[in-house]
Scaffold this motif. Structure first.
Motif, PDB file in Angstrom:
ATOM      1  N   ASN A   1       0.699  -1.131   0.048  1.00 48.50           N
ATOM      2  CA  ASN A   1      -0.003  -0.079  -0.141  1.00 48.50           C
ATOM      3  C   ASN A   1       0.882   1.085  -0.043  1.00 48.50           C
ATOM      4  O   ASN A   1       1.696   1.468   0.862  1.00 48.50           O
ATOM      5  N   GLN A   2       0.750   2.251  -0.984  1.00 52.96           N
ATOM      6  CA  GLN A   2       1.495   3.262  -1.117  1.00 52.96           C
ATOM      7  C   GLN A   2       1.407   4.470   0.077  1.00 52.96           C
ATOM      8  O   GLN A   2       2.540   4.887   0.619  1.00 52.96           O
ATOM      9  N   GLU A   3       0.082   4.138   0.873  1.00 52.23           N
ATOM     10  CA  GLU A   3       0.023   5.225   1.815  1.00 52.23           C
ATOM     11  C   GLU A   3       0.842   4.657   3.032  1.00 52.23           C
ATOM     12  O   GLU A   3       1.230   5.405   3.734  1.00 52.23           O
TER      13      GLU A   3
ATOM     14  N   ALA B   1       4.439   5.447   2.408  1.00 53.28           N
ATOM     15  CA  ALA B   1       4.717   6.810   2.824  1.00 53.28           C
ATOM     16  C   ALA B   1       4.946   7.171   4.134  1.00 53.28           C
ATOM     17  O   ALA B   1       5.802   7.904   4.650  1.00 53.28           O
ATOM     18  N   ALA B   2       3.891   6.461   5.003  1.00 57.40           N
ATOM     19  CA  ALA B   2       4.056   6.497   6.526  1.00 57.40           C
ATOM     20  C   ALA B   2       5.101   6.199   7.189  1.00 57.40           C
ATOM     21  O   ALA B   2       5.838   6.663   8.067  1.00 57.40           O
TER      22      ALA B   2
END
Length: 194
Positions: free
Chosen positions: A177-179, A182-183
């Motif tokens: 998952n890209q989110e 990023a987190a």
């Protein structure tokens, strides 16, 4: 999931017409029903056994092997029945997964663009990792005969399929998952600054 990936990669234009909510419901109900019915057979056979002596199972959970060791009865019929059913329940889905992934890999190899090939393969790699860890542990515990295996080795392998594999799922699928990526990057940047 392997059938879902197979349809999505090998027949993308037919995916939505084949993978309907009715088919998903049918697959789920048939898997749960078959699993329940087939595991009911050993339960009925175990009810006929006599148990005497110690009532403590030397395992993390009430697994079949340590439970049969506590029995004072002849457990050979139960062992043969469980070996045949567990072989069937383990090998048949595994072969289905292998066949679907063979078709997926053949389709991936036909993709001419290298980035498209890598992207398509990355959608399958997470599922394939979990499948290999899960089925490897299942084969080691339930399909391979136990002669010569240590109880501690069996406990560790049991932990692999009962705890480690379920812990893998959110990690492996979450890292896609890209989110979440990023987190994690933001968290690592903050950790480096402090």
């Amino acid at each position: 999931m392997s059938y879902d990936r197979y349809l999505a990669i090998c027949s993308p234009l037919h995916y939505s017409s084949i993978m309907s909510p009715q088919l998903c419901l049918y697959i789920v109900v048939s898997c749960w029903s078959l699993g329940f019915i087939i595991t009911l057979i050993p339960v009925l056979l175990i009810q006929t056994l006599w148990f005497c002596g110690p009532n403590t199972i030397d395992h993390f959970f009430c697994d079949l092997g340590p439970l049969l060791e506590l029995s004072c009865s002849d457990v050979s019929i139960v062992k043969y029945e469980v070996l045949s059913l567990s072989g069937l329940l383990t090998i048949m889905p595994f072969l289905f997964i292998v066949v679907t992934y063979v078709y997926i890999f053949i389709t991936i190899m036909k993709i001419t663009c290298i980035t498209g090939r890598q992207k398509t393969f990355s959608t399958c790699s997470s599922h394939l990792t979990v499948v290999c860890a899960y089925y490897g542990a299942l084969f080691a515990i339930y399909v391979v005969p136990r002669t010569g295996q240590s109880l501690n080795v069996n406990k560790m392998v049991s932990l692999m399929y009962s705890m480690v594999t379920p812990l893998f799922n959110p990690i492996i699928y979450g890292l896609r998952n890209q989110e979440i990526k990023a987190a994690i990057r933001n968290y690592l940047r903050i950790c480096r600054r402090t």
